[in-house]
Write a protein that holds these residues in place. Structure first.
Motif, short mmCIF file in Angstrom:
data_model
loop_
_atom_site.label_atom_id
_atom_site.label_comp_id
_atom_site.label_asym_id
_atom_site.label_seq_id
_atom_site.Cartn_x
_atom_site.Cartn_y
_atom_site.Cartn_z
N ARG A 59 46.71 -71.84 1.98
CA ARG A 59 46.22 -71.43 0.66
C ARG A 59 45.23 -70.27 0.75
O ARG A 59 45.15 -69.45 -0.17
CB ARG A 59 45.56 -72.62 -0.03
N THR A 60 44.46 -70.17 1.83
CA THR A 60 43.52 -69.06 1.95
C THR A 60 44.24 -67.74 2.23
O THR A 60 43.75 -66.69 1.84
CB THR A 60 42.49 -69.31 3.07
N THR A 63 47.98 -66.65 -1.59
CA THR A 63 47.39 -67.08 -2.86
C THR A 63 48.43 -67.32 -3.95
O THR A 63 48.32 -68.26 -4.71
CB THR A 63 46.36 -66.05 -3.35
N THR A 64 49.44 -66.46 -4.03
CA THR A 64 50.50 -66.65 -5.03
C THR A 64 51.85 -66.50 -4.36
O THR A 64 52.00 -65.75 -3.38
CB THR A 64 50.41 -65.61 -6.17
#
Length: 182
Positions: A59-60, A63-64
């Motif tokens: 996730r870091t 992001t998308t």
């Protein structure tokens, strides 16, 4: 990993080619390792730390997701195996684990150095305490082996300990201790 997952990982900078194989990119490996360090330091329970650390690490970096589902689903289903593939050279150098073909196993000397104390909490009566103690012993042994054989990889000790805790196998068909305690 499925070729669509490899394509997704390479195009988003999550994977790198390493000869004929595929490994995690350096930023993703560092991110997952950092999240594993954070999760291990602040939690008392060791169950589910793997999933939380990997998800937070990805996730870091990512992001998308704008790719179609057919590309990112194979990436995430094969991610555990790629993490093991990436960590195995470090584990082999530190004499923590070894590779036999496409399977990973704990090094035959790892558990001989391990568990000098025979007093243990009962696995069925005190499961959380037992898992926590087992993980702490694995973590301490891995830190010792890394300091001795591969000090430049000391920052990955928690991630290696999580790999070792799962016996280098995260397949859904694997028997676990909970299967025997039912």
């Amino acid at each position: 990993m499925h070729p669509a997952g490899i394509k997704f990982g390479l195009s988003h900078g999550l994977l790198e080619l390493n000869g004929a194989g595929v490994v995690l990119s350096a930023p993703l490996l560092e991110s997952i390792s950092e999240m594993a360090r954070r999760k291990v330091r602040r939690r008392k329970r060791v169950i589910w730390i793997w999933d939380e650390a990997v998800n937070a690490g990805v996730r870091t970096i990512l992001t998308t997701i704008s790719a179609p589902r057919q590309e990112f689903v194979p990436f995430f289903t094969g991610l555990d195996r790629i993490i093991f593939e990436t960590m195995m050279p470090i584990a082999e150098k530190a004499q923590i684990a070894e590779r036999h073909g496409k399977h990973f196993f704990a090094d035959h000397m790892f558990y001989r150095r391990f568990r000098q104390d025979i007093r243990r909490p009962h696995m069925r009566l005190e499961a959380n305490l037992s898992w926590r103690l087992h993980f702490r012993e694995i973590h301490a042994m891995i830190k010792q082996l890394l300091a001795e054989y591969s000090p430049e990889h000391m920052r990955h000790a928690e991630l290696l300990a999580l790999c070792q805790l799962d016996n280098w196998d995260r397949s859904p068909n694997k028997l676990t201790i909970e299967d025997f305690l039912k």
